[in-house]
Design an enzyme around this catalytic site. Sequence first.
Site, mmCIF file in Angstrom:
data_model
loop_
_atom_site.group_PDB
_atom_site.id
_atom_site.type_symbol
_atom_site.label_atom_id
_atom_site.label_comp_id
_atom_site.label_asym_id
_atom_site.label_seq_id
_atom_site.Cartn_x
_atom_site.Cartn_y
_atom_site.Cartn_z
ATOM 1 C CE1 TYR A 250 68.420 -28.569 -89.297
ATOM 2 C CE2 TYR A 250 70.007 -29.786 -90.332
ATOM 3 C CZ TYR A 250 68.817 -29.126 -90.449
ATOM 4 O OH TYR A 250 67.967 -29.201 -91.583
ATOM 5 C CG HIS B 227 65.147 -30.964 -86.049
ATOM 6 N ND1 HIS B 227 66.136 -30.501 -86.363
ATOM 7 C CD2 HIS B 227 64.165 -30.495 -86.965
ATOM 8 C CE1 HIS B 227 65.957 -29.572 -87.758
ATOM 9 N NE2 HIS B 227 64.636 -29.843 -87.721
#
Length: 308
Positions: A232, A280
């Site tokens: 995400y 990330h």
Amino acid sequence: SSPVLFWWLLCHCVSYHLTYYAVDQKLCACTKCLSEDKQLLLDRSNRSVQPFLTANLNLSENEFNWWKRLQTESRSFGVYETTVANFFKIFPRNPDVIQPKPDHCRTCAVVGNSGNLRRSHYGPLINLHEVVIRMNTGITRGFEKDVGNKTTHRVMYPESAVDVDDNTHFVLFPFKIQDFEWLINASTTGFTGRSYMPVKSKIKTNKDLVMVVNPAFMKYVHEVWLGNKGRYPSTGFMALILALHICDEVNVFGYGADSDGNWSHYWEILTNKGLRTGVHPGSYEYNIIQQLDQQQKIKFYEGLTKKM
């Protein structure tokens, strides 16, 4: 005091006066208004996705199912809806967002925590912005010369939260149902639950200035802006895209690796030299920020210690 600050002020004043007389044709008083940028809208920016939750905004079950996987949420959609309804009994039903006006330019500084802010002397420039968005524990005391000391919005989740003053918006990035429960309890009676890291039992915040990011917006950033790369988006990248939706002009500071190529924080001496960006897609996010700067959608102040 700094040449960068002088030229920014000069350009801003000139652009404001040049555009003020054409306000009847413009949505804002900046030289370029992000909300008028048709190309950005066509490319990626979907204005129909509400950045913030409101009491009347319903998350779809499909959006909930995407969101619940971020941190392995096991509870149901119904529990989510009940929790959010309880949340809005305590906090504002609609977010406190500055609305666009033809005679006003909403300038926003998005201030990341990168070590490349050290010795940048960006502080006075950052303080000039109407909205200054900071992330997580980003410290200002002792670093004012480089990072400024003005904060209007602090983006956090429970495991990264710090107390904020009465004039700062607490912007909650929720990753699980417990994050809503935490803020309800931590700002009232005290939170007694547990998370994957220690969380504060009590938090100081002005309840009237609490805002919560819409899980559907997080999904949109991951799918549309990042092409589903990484598990995400980082908090910093989501905060930047958030700014594109609520500001007329966005200037970005403190993103990317330091001079040694490490993803460090400006307030600490890095001991783990192998530190990167975890779940990330840090390099991919950084490239998008550079592209937005090249396309003149934002202005990216890269810092003075950037590795060449």
